[in-house]
Scaffold this active site. Sequence first.
Site, PDB file in Angstrom:
ATOM      1  CG  ASP A 230       0.452  -2.379   6.083  1.00 49.08           C
ATOM      2  OD1 ASP A 230      -0.492  -2.507   6.885  1.00 49.08           O
ATOM      3  OD2 ASP A 230       0.376  -1.716   5.037  1.00 49.08           O
TER       4      ASP A 230
ATOM      5  CG  HIS B  98      -1.889   0.983   1.432  1.00 45.01           C
ATOM      6  ND1 HIS B  98      -1.611   2.265   1.826  1.00 45.01           N
ATOM      7  CD2 HIS B  98      -3.235   0.922   1.274  1.00 45.01           C
ATOM      8  CE1 HIS B  98      -2.740   2.953   1.903  1.00 45.01           C
ATOM      9  NE2 HIS B  98      -3.740   2.168   1.568  1.00 45.01           N
TER      10      HIS B  98
ATOM     11  CB  CYS C 223      -3.480   3.307  -1.501  1.00 47.05           C
ATOM     12  SG  CYS C 223      -4.494   4.709  -1.090  1.00 47.05           S
TER      13      CYS C 223
ATOM     14  CE  LYS D 211      -7.227   0.069   6.662  1.00 42.64           C
ATOM     15  NZ  LYS D 211      -7.906   0.462   5.445  1.00 42.64           N
TER      16      LYS D 211
ATOM     17  CD  GLN E 263      -7.115  -4.315   4.311  1.00 42.31           C
ATOM     18  OE1 GLN E 263      -8.065  -4.977   4.705  1.00 42.31           O
ATOM     19  NE2 GLN E 263      -7.243  -3.063   3.907  1.00 42.31           N
TER      20      GLN E 263
HETATM   21  N1  PMP Z   1      -1.852  -0.596   4.597  1.00 44.87           N
HETATM   22  C1  PMP Z   1      -2.849  -1.322   4.083  1.00 44.87           C
HETATM   23  C2  PMP Z   1      -2.566  -2.717   3.593  1.00 44.87           C
HETATM   24  C3  PMP Z   1      -4.132  -0.777   4.018  1.00 44.87           C
HETATM   25  O1  PMP Z   1      -5.125  -1.500   3.497  1.00 44.87           O
HETATM   26  C4  PMP Z   1      -4.352   0.531   4.504  1.00 44.87           C
HETATM   27  C5  PMP Z   1      -5.727   1.173   4.421  1.00 44.87           C
HETATM   28  N2  PMP Z   1      -6.351   1.048   3.186  1.00 44.87           N
HETATM   29  C6  PMP Z   1      -3.283   1.229   5.043  1.00 44.87           C
HETATM   30  C7  PMP Z   1      -2.048   0.637   5.076  1.00 44.87           C
HETATM   31  C8  PMP Z   1      -3.441   2.610   5.586  1.00 44.87           C
HETATM   32  O2  PMP Z   1      -4.254   2.594   6.724  1.00 44.87           O
HETATM   33  P1  PMP Z   1      -4.785   3.959   7.357  1.00 44.87           P
HETATM   34  O3  PMP Z   1      -5.409   4.728   6.234  1.00 44.87           O
HETATM   35  O4  PMP Z   1      -5.767   3.525   8.386  1.00 44.87           O
HETATM   36  O5  PMP Z   1      -3.604   4.648   7.932  1.00 44.87           O
END
Ligand code: PMP
Length: 410
Positions: free
Chosen positions: A202, A122, A366, A228, A205
């Site tokens: 990370d 991401h 993203c 999440k 998810q």
């Molecule tokens: N990493 C992953 C794999 C994600 O899916 C997301 C959120 N879509 C993020 C990072 C970023 O998370 P946040 O917007 O809550 O900071």
Amino acid sequence: MSPSWSNVRADFPILHQQVNGKPLVYLDNAATSQKPRCVIDALVGYYERDNSNVHRGLHALSMRATDAYESARARLATFINAADAAEIIFTRGTTESINLAARSLGAKLKPGDVILATEMEHHSNLVPWQQIAKATGATLRFVPVLGANAEGGLDLASLDSLLTPQVKIFAFTHISNTLGGINPVEELCRRARAVGALSVIDAAQSIGHGPFDVRAIGADFVAFSGHKMAGPTGIGVLYGRRGLLDTMVPDETGGGMVSHVEYSGARWKPAPERFEAGTPNIADAIALAKACDYLDALDRAAIAKHDGELAALAYERLSTLPGIRLLGTAGARSGLVSFAFTEVHAHDIVTFADEDGIALRGGHHCNQPLMRKLGLTGTTRASFYVYNTPEEIDVLVASMRRILKFFGVT
Ligand code: PMP
């Protein structure tokens, strides 16, 4: 014992509404999950009874708020089986956690050092490392993703040549928010350790979708978001192994994180305070601890099974649609599926599905470099959580058929 999933829906007030005259089918959980009543009540209850600033007060409300905030930290530690509550740093979410780790760890990098990431990261686990590489002269390298639809997952064989002693940091996602496959994080941490690199996971998810044991995984750093995992927005965690955190420079400075201050300089408190300058997000941390209780009561292994089974069912049902391209592995996956049609743009799919009361997400998620590598401008993503049902997959597939028909795809 598995929970009765149909009762779970009653815990989420937001689900009981119609959208465009149809019952809401919320399949955008990878973007953010909904919140159970107990989490909402914890937020309201804090502001109604206990609201005060933490740590610096000697009156009853401040002591109550401090106790609740620090208990929340301890609860998050047990949620991921951290050895010590001091290993839990509260942040705004995954993005802030990774930025904190990148800037604090990056302070020690020099030209010739390598940061290893993967092609499926991401932007939040990519751009902060790009910035650190630029600032320090370190090199950023990537573990490739295999297959035209990324069905081969990470190219683990490439680790033999990529994981050299020059690698100081290995940053990777547990579950890709676009592909849905589950990466072998224990193995990746072990391989990082073998060359003396620090692992940064990370877990955005994965954290709310199954058991997560930082010690069994052998992680050095883990980043995740509350929103999440049935918790509020604006709160997340950076887990860091204790011995590591106390050697790191703080990213932000100010009140609350200093032990001694002169006009000429200051000394830092140990972790976690060292990394929490200013007034923290007290209410959301407390509500996040409530989300941990909620998920544990449902049984996180049962959640993993439930979400994985829904995604597998969706993958199988969607694969019968004409012209569909499904991303990621057909096998073990977490609770999401991502797909594209040659003839219809993802934004059209999401807009038309909304007419059927279905909340999906369409776009690059993203993951722009990964999309480019796969030759896509975007995908449609359906992502599942504890309150979703097989019947909702019927609604999803029927909606996709209606949309394809409208666009003349048969
Ligand atoms: N990493 C992953 C794999 C994600 O899916 C997301 C959120 N879509 C993020 C990072 C970023 O998370 P946040 O917007 O809550 O900071």
